[in-house]
Write a protein that holds these residues in place. Structure first.
Motif, short mmCIF file in Angstrom:
data_model
loop_
_atom_site.label_atom_id
_atom_site.label_comp_id
_atom_site.label_asym_id
_atom_site.label_seq_id
_atom_site.Cartn_x
_atom_site.Cartn_y
_atom_site.Cartn_z
N ASP A 49 1.05 -1.39 0.09
CA ASP A 49 0.21 0.07 0.37
C ASP A 49 0.80 1.48 0.27
N ASP A 50 1.98 1.18 1.14
CA ASP A 50 2.93 2.33 0.57
C ASP A 50 4.03 2.40 -0.57
N LEU A 51 3.73 1.90 -1.10
CA LEU A 51 4.52 1.19 -2.23
C LEU A 51 3.83 2.47 -3.09
N ALA A 52 1.99 1.73 -2.80
CA ALA A 52 1.18 2.51 -4.11
C ALA A 52 1.66 3.68 -3.88
N GLN A 53 1.67 4.27 -2.90
CA GLN A 53 1.61 5.57 -2.97
C GLN A 53 2.26 6.42 -3.06
N GLN A 54 3.86 5.92 -3.27
CA GLN A 54 5.19 6.82 -3.75
C GLN A 54 5.32 6.13 -5.11
N PRO A 55 4.77 7.28 -6.33
CA PRO A 55 5.50 6.89 -7.59
C PRO A 55 6.41 7.68 -8.34
N GLY A 56 6.32 6.60 -9.31
CA GLY A 56 8.02 6.93 -9.95
C GLY A 56 8.03 8.36 -10.24
#
Length: 239
Positions: A49-56
């Motif tokens: 979930d956290d990763l999904a909120q940190q875009p490239g």
């Protein structure tokens, strides 16, 4: 350039015998040296979930091309009262596999996520309590048994100060690349002598590779072991 997510074991998916942060750092060093973008995250219910909120950098969702797992845990773990909190983590991890994200499972990851049987099916094997074992860690030569595969074509052997995992439950459909030899004296009465698969690929739509080497930094310090890891990442990232 590929995107590499290194998932290191913590809490529920760690143990007293492995420094997963150090393992993950070694993998990250090799991947970055090859020019790939790397993110390192620990195992928590909210990891994906956290990763999904940190875009490239492009502002879009950051999705890995390769998921590297350096984690462990109780190989006999069953669902418990904490399992519902972890279900979104397991579902997100499996969703990556289903969308074609390549997987590199390292060393004690044969023990991890035992409470989600989809993981063992993904990597083509597992550590079985009461059956699987390893001789004492030490300088070891692992034999390449397929020198025509892109991962191992330039390697005849891999030498490392490491453990030799033995008597894992290995799916019959995997393609074995490297084996560890165990003597009868080492096996004694509780293990099986002979050759044991330690590096293999798993058939399927996405590329999956299990590599039992890499107990600690001593293993990763070996040039041939690092060369194997670099070859694995190159193969996983260039289908």
């Amino acid at each position: 350039m590929g995107r590499v997510l290194v998932l290191v074991g913590a809490g529920r998916y760690a143990d007293p015998w492995h420094d997963h942060a150090a393992q993950g750092d070694e993998v990250a060093q090799v991947a970055r040296a090859l020019g790939h973008e790397v993110r390192v995250r620990s195992t928590r219910p909210s990891t994906f979930d956290d990763l999904a909120q940190q875009p490239g950098p492009d502002g879009e969702a950051w999705l890995p091309d390769v998921l590297v797992v350096a984690a462990s845990g109780d190989p006999g773990q069953q669902p418990d009262e904490d399992s519902p909190a972890w279900q979104p983590f397991h579902d997100a991890r499996h969703a990556l596999v289903e969308r074609g994200t390549a997987v590199l499972a390292l060393h004690a990851s044969a023990c991890v996520f035992a409470d989600d049987p989809r993981w063992a099916a993904t990597i083509g094997g597992r550590w079985v309590p009461g059956r699987s074992w390893h001789p004492a860690q030490g300088p070891t030569t692992f034999r390449v048994v397929d020198d025509e595969h892109p991962v191992t074509w330039s390697l005849r052997t891999v030498t490392a100060d490491d453990e030799r995992y033995a008597d894992l439950a290995v799916d019959p459909g995997v393609h074995v690349l490297v084996v560890a030899d165990v003597t009868a004296d080492e096996a004694g009465t509780h293990g099986t002598a002979g050759e044991h698969p330690v590096v293999w690929t798993v058939p399927g739509a996405g590329r999956v590779l299990y590599d039992a080497l890499g107990h600690d930094a001593r293993s990763m310090a070996s040039p041939s072991r690092r060369a194997l890891l670099a070859s694995e990442l190159a193969w996983l990232l260039h289908p």
